[in-house]
Design an enzyme around this catalytic site. Structure first.
Site, mmCIF file in Angstrom:
data_model
loop_
_atom_site.group_PDB
_atom_site.id
_atom_site.type_symbol
_atom_site.label_atom_id
_atom_site.label_comp_id
_atom_site.label_asym_id
_atom_site.label_seq_id
_atom_site.Cartn_x
_atom_site.Cartn_y
_atom_site.Cartn_z
ATOM 1 N N ARG A 126 27.309 51.012 15.051
ATOM 2 C CA ARG A 126 26.792 51.784 13.910
ATOM 3 C C ARG A 126 26.595 53.227 14.344
ATOM 4 O O ARG A 126 25.924 53.495 15.331
ATOM 5 C CB ARG A 126 25.457 51.217 13.397
ATOM 6 C CG ARG A 126 25.156 51.646 11.942
ATOM 7 C CD ARG A 126 23.750 51.236 11.493
ATOM 8 N NE ARG A 126 22.761 51.969 12.228
ATOM 9 C CZ ARG A 126 21.589 51.462 12.658
ATOM 10 N NH1 ARG A 126 21.260 50.227 12.403
ATOM 11 N NH2 ARG A 126 20.760 52.213 13.330
ATOM 12 N N GLU A 142 22.984 59.368 16.643
ATOM 13 C CA GLU A 142 23.369 58.577 17.821
ATOM 14 C C GLU A 142 24.439 57.570 17.425
ATOM 15 O O GLU A 142 24.626 57.265 16.247
ATOM 16 C CB GLU A 142 22.169 57.832 18.421
ATOM 17 C CG GLU A 142 21.584 56.796 17.511
ATOM 18 C CD GLU A 142 20.734 55.753 18.240
ATOM 19 O OE1 GLU A 142 20.856 55.605 19.467
ATOM 20 O OE2 GLU A 142 19.966 55.078 17.554
ATOM 21 N N ASN A 144 25.426 53.687 18.117
ATOM 22 C CA ASN A 144 24.865 52.443 18.648
ATOM 23 C C ASN A 144 25.973 51.449 18.953
ATOM 24 O O ASN A 144 26.796 51.143 18.089
ATOM 25 C CB ASN A 144 23.935 51.806 17.610
ATOM 26 C CG ASN A 144 22.788 52.726 17.235
ATOM 27 O OD1 ASN A 144 21.838 52.885 17.989
ATOM 28 N ND2 ASN A 144 22.892 53.368 16.079
ATOM 29 N N SER A 149 21.368 46.876 13.528
ATOM 30 C CA SER A 149 20.609 46.084 12.565
ATOM 31 C C SER A 149 20.739 46.633 11.143
ATOM 32 O O SER A 149 21.293 47.701 10.919
ATOM 33 C CB SER A 149 19.139 46.039 12.982
ATOM 34 O OG SER A 149 18.665 47.341 13.166
ATOM 35 N N LYS A 316 22.754 57.590 25.473
ATOM 36 C CA LYS A 316 22.617 58.969 24.985
ATOM 37 C C LYS A 316 23.348 59.949 25.910
ATOM 38 O O LYS A 316 23.867 60.961 25.490
ATOM 39 C CB LYS A 316 21.130 59.341 24.900
ATOM 40 C CG LYS A 316 20.244 58.309 24.180
ATOM 41 C CD LYS A 316 20.176 58.529 22.718
ATOM 42 C CE LYS A 316 19.161 57.722 21.942
ATOM 43 N NZ LYS A 316 19.160 56.296 21.961
ATOM 44 N N LYS A 374 15.579 63.244 24.720
ATOM 45 C CA LYS A 374 15.801 61.791 24.637
ATOM 46 C C LYS A 374 16.035 61.163 26.014
ATOM 47 O O LYS A 374 16.884 61.631 26.761
ATOM 48 C CB LYS A 374 17.031 61.484 23.773
ATOM 49 C CG LYS A 374 16.927 61.982 22.346
ATOM 50 C CD LYS A 374 18.104 61.474 21.522
ATOM 51 C CE LYS A 374 18.013 61.966 20.092
ATOM 52 N NZ LYS A 374 19.099 61.415 19.271
ATOM 53 N N GLU A 378 16.955 52.709 23.843
ATOM 54 C CA GLU A 378 17.317 52.388 22.468
ATOM 55 C C GLU A 378 16.117 51.792 21.759
ATOM 56 O O GLU A 378 15.199 51.294 22.402
ATOM 57 C CB GLU A 378 18.433 51.331 22.447
ATOM 58 C CG GLU A 378 19.695 51.718 23.166
ATOM 59 C CD GLU A 378 20.344 52.936 22.568
ATOM 60 O OE1 GLU A 378 20.336 53.073 21.337
ATOM 61 O OE2 GLU A 378 20.833 53.775 23.332
ATOM 62 N N GLY A 379 16.176 51.823 20.431
ATOM 63 C CA GLY A 379 15.229 51.019 19.670
ATOM 64 C C GLY A 379 14.035 51.757 19.105
ATOM 65 O O GLY A 379 13.144 51.155 18.526
ATOM 66 N N ARG A 459 18.610 54.530 5.695
ATOM 67 C CA ARG A 459 17.232 54.274 6.095
ATOM 68 C C ARG A 459 16.433 55.529 5.809
ATOM 69 O O ARG A 459 16.859 56.618 6.172
ATOM 70 C CB ARG A 459 17.183 54.028 7.608
ATOM 71 C CG ARG A 459 16.856 52.625 7.981
ATOM 72 C CD ARG A 459 16.784 52.442 9.471
ATOM 73 N NE ARG A 459 17.543 53.423 10.229
ATOM 74 C CZ ARG A 459 17.449 53.578 11.530
ATOM 75 N NH1 ARG A 459 16.641 52.833 12.234
ATOM 76 N NH2 ARG A 459 18.166 54.484 12.156
HETATM 77 P P1 ADP Z 1 16.872 55.311 19.090
HETATM 78 O O1 ADP Z 1 17.864 54.777 20.065
HETATM 79 O O2 ADP Z 1 15.477 55.183 19.544
HETATM 80 O O3 ADP Z 1 17.125 54.818 17.689
HETATM 81 P P2 ADP Z 1 17.703 57.919 18.054
HETATM 82 O O4 ADP Z 1 18.549 58.866 18.796
HETATM 83 O O5 ADP Z 1 18.325 57.243 16.898
HETATM 84 O O6 ADP Z 1 17.108 56.895 19.100
HETATM 85 O O7 ADP Z 1 16.405 58.695 17.563
HETATM 86 C C1 ADP Z 1 15.387 58.072 16.795
HETATM 87 C C2 ADP Z 1 15.068 58.886 15.559
HETATM 88 O O8 ADP Z 1 14.698 60.229 15.919
HETATM 89 C C3 ADP Z 1 16.224 59.041 14.612
HETATM 90 O O9 ADP Z 1 16.314 57.936 13.743
HETATM 91 C C4 ADP Z 1 15.878 60.331 13.879
HETATM 92 O O10 ADP Z 1 14.935 60.067 12.849
HETATM 93 C C5 ADP Z 1 15.197 61.140 14.954
HETATM 94 N N1 ADP Z 1 16.182 62.039 15.612
HETATM 95 C C6 ADP Z 1 16.909 61.754 16.700
HETATM 96 N N2 ADP Z 1 17.740 62.760 17.021
HETATM 97 C C7 ADP Z 1 17.540 63.721 16.109
HETATM 98 C C8 ADP Z 1 18.092 65.043 15.889
HETATM 99 N N3 ADP Z 1 19.004 65.560 16.701
HETATM 100 N N4 ADP Z 1 17.637 65.753 14.825
HETATM 101 C C9 ADP Z 1 16.708 65.243 14.006
HETATM 102 N N5 ADP Z 1 16.135 64.026 14.155
HETATM 103 C C10 ADP Z 1 16.543 63.259 15.193
HETATM 104 MG MG MG Z 2 18.482 55.287 16.268
#
Ligand code: ADP
Ligand code: MG
Length: 483
Positions: A126, A142, A144, A149, A316, A374, A378-379, A459
């Site tokens: 995803r 990101e 995945n 899910s 990441k 970051k 994950e998660g 979401r």
């Molecule tokens: P995880 O693996 O924990 O899901 P993500 O990279 O998806 O990590 O980051 C979690 C959340 O943080 C995302 O769903 C988003 O809401 C926010 N986020 C992450 N990266 C960005 C970004 N570059 N700009 C804005 N919001 C972000």
């Molecule tokens: Mg995420």
């Protein structure tokens, strides 16, 4: 255009005239989740929005259009012909995150010694985006590669919104449909089952009806999301499923020592595909046995979704490395395809001693308000935002900074008009929506056998919260209308 508007119903009307329809449709149709400390026999309506959220058509179409290119990219990264690049990079950053990435990497090295009899691998992916408000461009949050899910519940929330629209609930005075067009429904609950079924069909089973195993977390509250895919797998393809946790692998399955074929202990049925809905975070590995069990599955003859390398391709750090055009070109030589992917990237920096890394360090300390930091996790719930970044970095030894990446923040336009329903509560705060596109890809070392887009997920979360994990309690499942 009516489809751009959102029905503006008061809390009173919603409570008196809509909520019972929302809850009862959800409970009738499986748009549900378990509560914390649940009992098996009762579930509740999942956190959802009342209305679909408007998304620019061009953004949605671009996200769909690039998915097969992304599926191919991550397959290629993972294929052995290119495996040296991925292995080389993972070996480097595994040093900085010994507790998890490092352990996955060591497990992969062990699995190499045992050898892989099964060449096929299944990607159930995803790709997540936010729509940047400046030009309505989709920007990737990101990618995945494990335990994606909400493919099940996403289909259901689209169906719920269609039901509310067609049954006249969005326009309770007239009783007619509010949106003249059909609200799009994600096919993910079916398409993800199709992807699993394709993998089963490619598996050369000794038995007539091999099955699929879901490796799950103990006490999973989002289990119905997974069940919907299982039911579709049985309904549409006649394929049975079994479920077990990582701790149960050694008691619930058996591996033939010669052929490495994996069997469900109780019935002796052959397991063709193992789908991981667990094993992506340190807390999924409760004991040393869990690590051994992960290795058992990896070296078994079952097709893994994903295998360890493909899981590691979803870190990441790899996402950051791919923003370098020269690196991306290795995997995506075709210019149009590459440009399509590149257009979804925002700037990402390593925090190491390379020249880009030095720039990253400077920005993290001097200009943090434009960035998110970051770790390789994950998660949800792991990121560090804006002004919190310098202090978080200063707490660490500078050598450890290499385990993190710095990413430019994407700025989506908040939507003011939706209503979030969580349990009995209604919330009218502005929301931000994250669009996820599912993809399934079946590949071996040299060939891609199947590559499809598998529906989408929207979401939404409060504008005020930085994170959007639904199961983690920050967000909710939404659907979309295009404008
Ligand atoms: P995880 O693996 O924990 O899901 P993500 O990279 O998806 O990590 O980051 C979690 C959340 O943080 C995302 O769903 C988003 O809401 C926010 N986020 C992450 N990266 C960005 C970004 N570059 N700009 C804005 N919001 C972000
Ligand atoms: Mg995420």
């Amino acid at each position: 255009m009516a489809s751009l508007d959102t029905p503006s119903l008061s809390d009173k009307v919603i409570r008196n005239q809509l909520l019972s329809d929302v809850y009862q449709w959800s409970l009738s149709n499986g748009l549900v989740m378990y509560q914390p400390n649940f009992k098996l026999e009762s579930a509740s309506t999942a956190p959802i929005t009342l209305y679909p959220t408007p998304i620019p058509k061009v953004s949605f179409e671009n996200a769909i259009a690039v998915q097969r290119a992304y599926n191919e990219l991550y397959s290629k990264i993972s294929q052995n012909s290119n495996g040296q690049w991925l292995s080389g990079e993972v070996a480097k950053f595994a040093e900085f995150d010994r507790d998890f990435t490092g352990k996955l990497w060591n497990l992969y090295l062990k699995s190499l010694k045992e050898g892989y009899l099964q060449k096929l691998r299944l990607g159930v992916f995803r790709s997540d985006y936010l729509v940047d408000k400046k030009q309505n461009e989709i920007k990737q949050v990101e990618f995945n590669t494990i335990s994606v899910s909400f493919g099940g519940l996403s289909t259901k929330v689209g169906e719920l919104h269609n039901y509310l629209n067609k049954s006249g609930k969005y326009a309770p005075v007239k009783g007619s449909a509010f949106y003249s067009n059909e609200i799009p429904i994600s096919k993910s609950a079916f398409a993800l089952a199709d992807g699993l079924a394709i993998a089963v069909r490619h598996y050369d089973s000794l038995q007539e009806n091999p099955i699929v195993a879901f490796v799950v977390q103990e006490g999973e509250r989002n289990v119905f999301d997974q069940r919907l895919i299982e039911y579709n797998l049985l309904q549409a393809h006649g394929i049975q499923t079994v479920r077990f946790t990582l701790e149960q692998v050694n008691t619930h399955t058996r591996v033939d020592s010669q052929s490495k074929r994996l069997y469900w202990q109780t019935t002796g049925q052959e397991i063709a595909v193992v789908l991981f809905r667990s094993a992506y975070s340190p807390s999924d590995f409760k004991t040393e046995q869990s690590w051994e069990n992960r290795l058992t599955l990896e070296t078994s003859y079952a097709i893994k979704a994903p295998d360890l390398l493909t899981q590691l391709a979803g870190t990441k750090k790899i996402q950051q490395l791919l923003t370098d055009e020269q690196t991306l070109t290795k995997f995506v030589p075709e210019k149009m395809q590459r440009e399509r992917i590149l257009s979804t990237f925002v700037k990402m920096y390593p925090l190491d001693n390379s020249s880009l890394g030095k720039e990253g360090k400077r920005l993290a300390l001097e200009d943090p308000s434009r960035f998110v930091l970051k770790p390789q996790r994950e998660g949800g719930g792991n990121n560090i935002y804006k002004e919190d970044i310098p202090a978080a970095l200063k707490k660490l030894d500078e050598k450890e900074w290499s385990a993190y990446i710095l990413m430019e923040l994407i700025e989506p336009e908040p939507n003011q008009n939706n209503v979030i329903i969580r349990g009995e509560k209604l919330y009218r705060e502005p929301i931000l929506s994250e669009l996820g596109i599912f993809g399934c890809v079946l590949f071996d070392e040299t060939k891609i056998h199947y590559n499809e887009c598998a529906g989408w997920l929207l979401r939404s979360k409060f504008n005020s919260s930085n994170e959007g994990g639904v199961a983690a309690g920050f967000g909710c499942v939404d659907s979309l209308i295009l404008h």
